[in-house]
Motif scaffolding. Structure first.
Motif, mmCIF file in Angstrom:
data_model
loop_
_atom_site.group_PDB
_atom_site.id
_atom_site.type_symbol
_atom_site.label_atom_id
_atom_site.label_comp_id
_atom_site.label_asym_id
_atom_site.label_seq_id
_atom_site.Cartn_x
_atom_site.Cartn_y
_atom_site.Cartn_z
ATOM 1 N N ARG A 178 0.832 -1.216 0.000
ATOM 2 C CA ARG A 178 0.000 0.000 0.000
ATOM 3 C C ARG A 178 0.857 1.253 0.000
ATOM 4 O O ARG A 178 0.574 2.204 -0.738
ATOM 5 C CB ARG A 178 -0.942 -0.005 1.200
ATOM 6 N N LYS A 179 1.927 1.254 0.784
ATOM 7 C CA LYS A 179 2.830 2.408 0.815
ATOM 8 C C LYS A 179 3.509 2.615 -0.530
ATOM 9 O O LYS A 179 3.669 3.755 -0.981
ATOM 10 C CB LYS A 179 3.876 2.236 1.919
ATOM 11 N N ARG A 180 3.908 1.529 -1.185
ATOM 12 C CA ARG A 180 4.551 1.627 -2.504
ATOM 13 C C ARG A 180 3.592 2.229 -3.517
ATOM 14 O O ARG A 180 3.950 3.130 -4.271
ATOM 15 C CB ARG A 180 5.036 0.263 -2.979
ATOM 16 N N HIS A 181 2.345 1.741 -3.525
ATOM 17 C CA HIS A 181 1.364 2.284 -4.464
ATOM 18 C C HIS A 181 1.092 3.763 -4.189
ATOM 19 O O HIS A 181 0.975 4.556 -5.132
ATOM 20 C CB HIS A 181 0.059 1.501 -4.396
ATOM 21 N N LEU A 182 1.011 4.145 -2.934
ATOM 22 C CA LEU A 182 0.794 5.558 -2.600
ATOM 23 C C LEU A 182 1.971 6.423 -3.029
ATOM 24 O O LEU A 182 1.788 7.506 -3.591
ATOM 25 C CB LEU A 182 0.563 5.717 -1.100
ATOM 26 N N ARG A 183 3.170 5.948 -2.785
ATOM 27 C CA ARG A 183 4.364 6.689 -3.186
ATOM 28 C C ARG A 183 4.422 6.845 -4.702
ATOM 29 O O ARG A 183 4.686 7.933 -5.221
ATOM 30 C CB ARG A 183 5.608 5.973 -2.654
ATOM 31 N N GLN A 184 4.134 5.771 -5.409
ATOM 32 C CA GLN A 184 4.178 5.829 -6.864
ATOM 33 C C GLN A 184 3.051 6.692 -7.426
ATOM 34 O O GLN A 184 3.265 7.458 -8.373
ATOM 35 C CB GLN A 184 4.112 4.418 -7.445
ATOM 36 N N ALA A 185 1.862 6.606 -6.856
ATOM 37 C CA ALA A 185 0.741 7.432 -7.323
ATOM 38 C C ALA A 185 1.023 8.905 -7.093
ATOM 39 O O ALA A 185 0.683 9.759 -7.931
ATOM 40 C CB ALA A 185 -0.542 7.015 -6.618
ATOM 41 N N THR A 186 1.661 9.233 -5.987
ATOM 42 C CA THR A 186 2.019 10.622 -5.711
ATOM 43 C C THR A 186 3.049 11.123 -6.715
ATOM 44 O O THR A 186 2.959 12.264 -7.193
ATOM 45 C CB THR A 186 2.550 10.750 -4.271
ATOM 46 N N PHE B 164 3.047 0.221 -13.601
ATOM 47 C CA PHE B 164 1.882 -0.204 -14.369
ATOM 48 C C PHE B 164 0.771 -0.690 -13.439
ATOM 49 O O PHE B 164 -0.407 -0.370 -13.646
ATOM 50 C CB PHE B 164 2.281 -1.292 -15.369
ATOM 51 N N LEU B 165 1.127 -1.457 -12.406
ATOM 52 C CA LEU B 165 0.135 -1.919 -11.433
ATOM 53 C C LEU B 165 -0.519 -0.740 -10.712
ATOM 54 O O LEU B 165 -1.732 -0.738 -10.472
ATOM 55 C CB LEU B 165 0.779 -2.869 -10.429
ATOM 56 N N THR B 166 0.271 0.264 -10.377
ATOM 57 C CA THR B 166 -0.276 1.449 -9.724
ATOM 58 C C THR B 166 -1.210 2.197 -10.671
ATOM 59 O O THR B 166 -2.278 2.665 -10.253
ATOM 60 C CB THR B 166 0.857 2.375 -9.245
#
Length: 91
Positions: free
Chosen positions: A22-30, A73-75
């Motif tokens: 979840r943290k990785r996806h949030l970091r990447q989305a930001t 890509f997953l994000t």
């Protein structure tokens, strides 16, 4: 003065998995948000078009490893799911 966009709140409905994921996806989305805002002045995902995400995947990640591009890509897929769009992307 407007409040800054809260990516964590935006993504909360589609984030699942471990805390690290979840943290990785949030970091990447930001990061995706800041890159698109810098290039097209589109501050929120609601203003994005498919071309903005394609640009990010093709031009901002072109020198990254294959695995890094896959994780971004997953994000992007999560962002599209949250936006309730039917956009399809090729790896």
């Amino acid at each position: 003065m407007s409040k800054p966009f809260d990516m964590e709140l935006f993504m909360s409905g589609v984030l699942t998995g471990s805390r690290a994921t979840r943290k990785r996806h949030l970091r990447q989305a930001t990061l995706i948000q800041s890159e698109i805002a810098g290039r097209w002045q589109r501050e929120t995902p609601w203003a994005w078009q498919r071309k903005h995400l394609v640009w990010f995947l093709e031009h901002r990640l072109d020198r990254h490893s294959r695995m890094t591009r896959y994780y971004y890509f997953l994000t992007v897929r999560l962002l599209v799911r949250r936006l309730q769009k039917t956009w399809v992307f090729n790896l």
